[in-house]
Design an enzyme around this catalytic site. Structure first.
Site: not given
Length: 370
Positions: A186, A188-190
């Site tokens: 997603h 927002l993930k790293n």
């Protein structure tokens, strides 16, 4: 009036930093003219993801939610089975269990927000099929104890590693300890796509091949449908972007760890719990979550002065309206419920400067010192 401008995430900064490269990737994909389920593109990404995570196989999918769903389906989770998982996760971990006709059985968590192995052991029944530990915030659960419990009872372990790519526990990488590792890509993930994406890691080659069929309607080829599947292919564009960003992931993790270490150095107060790093773990800090008195007041104050924060997650899953049929009530999981009242996620993204981290820490301590 706000005196700071510190966002919780900074996707525009990432976009500006990578724009020229992203334009080239976009152009290459468009001119190639193959956008969905392109075998060579997905296979190249899967090979790199498997190498990065230390597993024999990786299967690229269209979301972390489908990663959980397909991993459990292939593990044989179905009608009437029970899956043990924590109640303080994102809703996807529980929702996928229910979508398969199985029952989520919650086990409370430890002070670090990760599932308590002792509570897992007490939750096992003859119907238990699997354990789904959630590596919340980027910290891996106590997997030695969990794997021992699973081995003793003949259970499958499905790691919800959505927040933990690159994290390690005693030298072993997230997604390479249980039978399956489920990841989200997603935005927002790293490791983030420009939309939804996810993947599953495993050392079971037969399971990986079946998952590749299931993600494409269960088709062995265009003329042969071996079983009823679904549509969960990763788009070619997202695969190309993730291949590019995987090279940058070590630097992303290093910067987030530096920011977290500075928070750990600066944030000391009797009314606050600050996560530390144990010797046996390597935490990638997808989020930096403190536990603090007067959380709502602190969050509102920080917002007013221009510092954005988040709460992961304000209402535990067992107390959500959708979970009413499970029969839980307030007080059933006291550690989870207490933490839900106190947790606050501070910005830790890789585009923060040292001064940004110092500012956030200073403002938090100033509020607590009132």
């Amino acid at each position: 009036m706000a005196k700071h401008n510190i966002p919780y995430v900074n996707l525009p900064a990432q976009g500006r930093d990578q724009m020229e490269d992203l334009k080239k990737i976009f152009e290459q994909v468009v001119l190639k003219g193959s956008f969905v389920g392109t075998h060579d593109d997905l296979a190249a990404l899967e090979k790199r993801l498997a190498e990065y995570c230390g597993t024999a196989e990786a299967v690229a999918l269209n979301s972390g939610t489908d990663a959980l769903l397909l991993a459990m389906k292939i593990a044989g989770v179905g009608e009437g089975d029970e899956v043990i998982t924590p109640p303080n996760s994102f809703v996807a971990s529980t929702a996928t269990i229910i979508q398969l006709g199985a029952k989520p059985v919650f086990a409370d968590v430890l002070a670090d927000q990760n599932i308590d192995p002792e509570k897992i052991a007490k939750a096992i029944t003859p119907r238990t099929k699997a354990i789904m530990p959630v590596h919340l915030t980027g910290r891996i659960c106590q997997m030695d104890e969990i794997m021992e419990i699973a081995h003793r009872h003949g259970l499958v372990v499905i790691e919800d590693a959505a927040q933990a790519i690159g994290s390690m526990y005693k030298g072993r990488l997230a997604g390479a300890i249980g039978h399956f590792g489920c990841f989200s890509a997603h935005p927002l993930k790293n490791l983030n796509a420009l939309g939804d994406g996810g993947f599953v890691t495993t050392n079971d080659k037969a399971a990986a091949e079946r998952m590749r069929r299931l993600r494409a309607h269960g088709m062995a080829d265009r003329a042969t449908i071996e079983e009823w599947g679904m549509v969960s292919r990763m788009d070619t564009l997202q695969a190309a972007i993730l291949s590019y960003r995987l090279e940058k992931l070590p630097d992303v993790i290093a910067k987030r760890r530096d920011n977290a270490a500075l928070y750990q150095k600066l944030l000391h107060h009797e009314r606050m719990y600050v996560p530390t790093c144990r010797n046996e773990e390597f935490n990638t800090f997808h989020t930096f979550v403190v536990q603090v008195d007067k959380r709502d007041e602190l969050q509102a104050h920080l917002k007013e002065i221009g510092i954005k924060t988040a709460i992961h997650y304000p209402v535990p899953i067992h107390l959500q309206p959708a979970a009413h049929a499970l029969g839980h009530k307030k007080g059933d999981f006291p550690m989870t419920e207490r933490q839900a009242e106190r947790i606050l996620t501070l910005p830790v993204n890789q585009y923060m400067s040292r001064a940004d981290v110092e500012t956030v820490a200073s403002e938090v301590l100033a509020f607590l010192g009132r």
